[in-house]
Design a protein around this motif. Structure first.
Motif, PDB file in Angstrom:
ATOM      1  N   VAL A  92       0.859  -1.187   0.063  1.00  0.00           N
ATOM      2  CA  VAL A  92      -0.112  -0.082  -0.051  1.00  0.00           C
ATOM      3  C   VAL A  92       0.690   1.454   0.053  1.00  0.00           C
ATOM      4  N   LYS A  93       0.344   2.358  -0.260  1.00  0.00           N
ATOM      5  CA  LYS A  93       1.038   3.757  -0.222  1.00  0.00           C
ATOM      6  C   LYS A  93       1.305   3.842   1.223  1.00  0.00           C
ATOM      7  N   LEU A  94       2.606   4.526   1.233  1.00  0.00           N
ATOM      8  CA  LEU A  94       3.265   4.962   2.796  1.00  0.00           C
ATOM      9  C   LEU A  94       2.220   5.386   3.532  1.00  0.00           C
ATOM     10  N   TRP A  95       1.386   6.226   3.227  1.00  0.00           N
ATOM     11  CA  TRP A  95       0.417   6.986   4.387  1.00  0.00           C
ATOM     12  C   TRP A  95      -0.791   6.110   4.762  1.00  0.00           C
ATOM     13  N   ASP A  96      -0.840   4.876   4.038  1.00  0.00           N
ATOM     14  CA  ASP A  96      -1.804   3.925   4.793  1.00  0.00           C
ATOM     15  C   ASP A  96      -1.202   2.845   5.733  1.00  0.00           C
ATOM     16  N   GLU A 128       2.211  13.963 -12.125  1.00  0.00           N
ATOM     17  CA  GLU A 128       1.516  14.232 -13.544  1.00  0.00           C
ATOM     18  C   GLU A 128      -0.069  13.890 -13.507  1.00  0.00           C
ATOM     19  N   ASN A 129      -0.264  12.925 -12.496  1.00  0.00           N
ATOM     20  CA  ASN A 129      -1.689  12.488 -12.537  1.00  0.00           C
ATOM     21  C   ASN A 129      -2.599  13.089 -11.354  1.00  0.00           C
ATOM     22  N   GLY A 130      -1.729  13.847 -10.613  1.00  0.00           N
ATOM     23  CA  GLY A 130      -2.600  14.655  -9.730  1.00  0.00           C
ATOM     24  C   GLY A 130      -2.929  13.756  -8.457  1.00  0.00           C
ATOM     25  N   ASN A 131      -2.054  12.858  -8.204  1.00  0.00           N
ATOM     26  CA  ASN A 131      -2.275  11.938  -7.059  1.00  0.00           C
ATOM     27  C   ASN A 131      -1.370  12.358  -5.856  1.00  0.00           C
ATOM     28  N   ARG A 132      -1.754  12.081  -4.984  1.00  0.00           N
ATOM     29  CA  ARG A 132      -0.953  12.153  -3.551  1.00  0.00           C
ATOM     30  C   ARG A 132       0.507  11.704  -3.640  1.00  0.00           C
ATOM     31  N   LEU A 133       1.411  12.423  -3.010  1.00  0.00           N
ATOM     32  CA  LEU A 133       2.902  12.138  -3.293  1.00  0.00           C
ATOM     33  C   LEU A 133       3.272  11.423  -2.073  1.00  0.00           C
ATOM     34  N   GLU A 134       4.286  10.370  -2.045  1.00  0.00           N
ATOM     35  CA  GLU A 134       4.851   9.721  -0.756  1.00  0.00           C
ATOM     36  C   GLU A 134       6.112  10.820  -0.584  1.00  0.00           C
ATOM     37  N   LEU A 135       6.086  12.096  -0.842  1.00  0.00           N
ATOM     38  CA  LEU A 135       7.110  13.048  -0.663  1.00  0.00           C
ATOM     39  C   LEU A 135       7.850  13.144   0.844  1.00  0.00           C
ATOM     40  N   SER A 170       1.987  20.383  -4.220  1.00  0.00           N
ATOM     41  CA  SER A 170       1.270  19.031  -4.720  1.00  0.00           C
ATOM     42  C   SER A 170       1.410  17.993  -4.264  1.00  0.00           C
ATOM     43  N   ALA A 171       1.830  17.927  -2.945  1.00  0.00           N
ATOM     44  CA  ALA A 171       2.004  16.798  -2.204  1.00  0.00           C
ATOM     45  C   ALA A 171       0.615  16.081  -1.636  1.00  0.00           C
ATOM     46  N   ASP A 172      -0.460  16.777  -1.298  1.00  0.00           N
ATOM     47  CA  ASP A 172      -1.568  16.174  -1.153  1.00  0.00           C
ATOM     48  C   ASP A 172      -2.489  15.830  -2.420  1.00  0.00           C
TER      49      ASP A 172
END
Length: 308
Positions: free
Chosen positions: A76-80, A263-270, A301-303
C-alpha cells in the motif's frame, strides 16, 4: 504458501499476478475502481517480459475477510501503513508473516508499532510499474526483482519458501543477509530517482545525460548516504557514485512512481522520500539542501492538488 497481496498497485499487482500465474495461492486486496475492474474483468499485466491476464483472481476489498495466510505482502502507499498494520493484527496472531515492499526506510518501524517484531520480514523491490488504468498494470523495462530477509540474518523456513515461490514464478529474487543495509541502498536510489524525475519532470535518460541535472541527481543521493551513515547504516561513503552508475544502466524512458503520481494529480509519498531525508538530516545535524529543496518545490502538490 498462502499469500495475501495487500495493495494491488504497480508493485503488488505485478508481483502478485506473477505468483498467481505460476500456481501460487494468492489473494489480492484492492479497492475502488481498480477492485471493481479486476472483479469484473480480471487483472491484466502488460510487460516487455510478456503480457498475460488473470481471468478470475481471488480478490477482496477488506482484508478482515481473509481468515488465514502464511505471508502478507504489503504494497500500500506509505500514508496507509498505520491503518494497514492495525488491520493485519488478526492474521498475524494466527501465524502470518509480513513483508513490506513499500518505498522508504521507515515502513517496518511503522509496522512494528502494531505488529510483533518477529512477524516482520525486511524487503525491497526493484521495478518500474504502475496502474495504467483500472485492472491493468503496466511494467516498463525488464527489471523485476525482490530482495528480502530476516532482520537477524537467518535463513528461515518462511523466507526460503517465499524465495522458492518467486523462482517458480520467474521473479528475480534474493535472500539477504543484511536486509537493513539493502533497504537503505534502495532508498538512496529511490530518493534520487523520485526527487530528480518529479522536480525536473523528465525521465532518467534526459537527466543523466545533462551535466547539471546529472550532478543534481548525484547530490540528492549523496545526501541520503550521509544521513544513512549518520544513523549507523553500513553504507560506503562513495555509494552515491555506485547508484549513479546504476542509473546509467536503466531504460532512458524510466521514471518514478512519484513523477507518475505528480503528473496524474495523485497524492505523493514526498514526506517519506526527500521530505524524510530532510527531516532525518535536520534531526542528525546532517545538511540536506538538495532534498529540502525538492520537498519545498513539491510541497504544494504533495496532497494531490495544488494548494493555496
Amino acid at each position: 504458501m498462502k499469500i495475501v497481496v495487500f495493495g494491488t498497485g504497480g508493485v503488488g499487482g505485478y508481483f502478485g499476478a506473477r505468483l498467481a500465474q505460476s500456481g501460487c495461492d494468492v489473494t489480492f486486496v484492492a479497492r475502488g475502481r481498480h477492485y471493481a475492474a479486476i472483479k469484473a474483468h480480471g487483472l491484466r499485466i502488460e510487460s516487455p517480459l510478456g503480457n498475460f491476464a488473470l481471468e478470475a483472481p481471488r480478490i477482496v476489498e477488506d482484508i478482515s475477510t481473509v481468515q488465514q495466510a502464511d505471508l502478507v505482502v504489503v504494497a500500500v502507499k506509505l500514508w496507509d501503513t498505520d491503518e494497514a498494520a492495525r488491520s493485519l493484527a488478526p492474521l498475524v496472531s494466527r501465524g502470518a508473516a509480513v513483508v513490506s515492499f513499500q518505498n522508504g526506510v521507515q515502513k517496518d518501524e511503522t509496522l512494528g508499532k502494531h505488529l510483533p517484531r518477529e512477524s516482520i520480514i525486511g524487503g525491497v523491490c526493484y521495478i518500474a510499474s504502475v496502474i495504467s488504468s483500472p485492472g491493468v498494470i503496466t511494467h516498463s523495462g525488464t527489471m523485476q526483482k525482490l530482495v528480502f530477509g530476516e532482520y537477524d540474518g537467518s535463513r528461515s523456513a518462511r523466507v526460503q519458501a517465499f524465495h522458492a515461490a518467486c523462482e517458480k514464478a520467474g521473479i528475480t529474487a534474493e535472500i539477504a543477509d543484511d536486509i537493513e543495509r539493502l533497504i537503505w541502498e534502495k532508498y538512496v536510489f529511490l530518493v534520487g530517482l523520485s526527487g530528480a524525475t518529479a522536480t525536473i519532470r523528465r525521465p532518467i535518460g534526459a537527466i543523466r545525460t545533462h551535466a547539471r541535472t546529472r550532478a543534481f541527481l548525484f547530490d540528492v543521493m549523496h545526501e541520503v548516504v550521509a544521513v544513512g551513515r549518520a544513523k549507523g547504516v553500513r553504507l560506503p561513503a562513495d555509494f552515491a557514485g555506485n547508484r549513479l552508475a546504476f542509473c546509467d544502466t536503466l531504460p532512458e524512458g524510466m521514471t518514478s512512481s512519484m513523477h507518475h503520481d505528480l503528473e496524474n494529480g495523485n497524492r505523493l509519498e514526498l514526506p517519506w522520500l526527500s521530505g524524510g531525508v530532510a527531516s532525518m538530516g535536520e534531526a542528525l545535524n546532517v545538511p540536506t539542501p538538495r532534498n529540502r529543496t525538492i520537498a519545498d518545490i513539491l510541497e504544494l502538490s504533495a496532497d494531490g492538488r495544488v494548494s493555496g
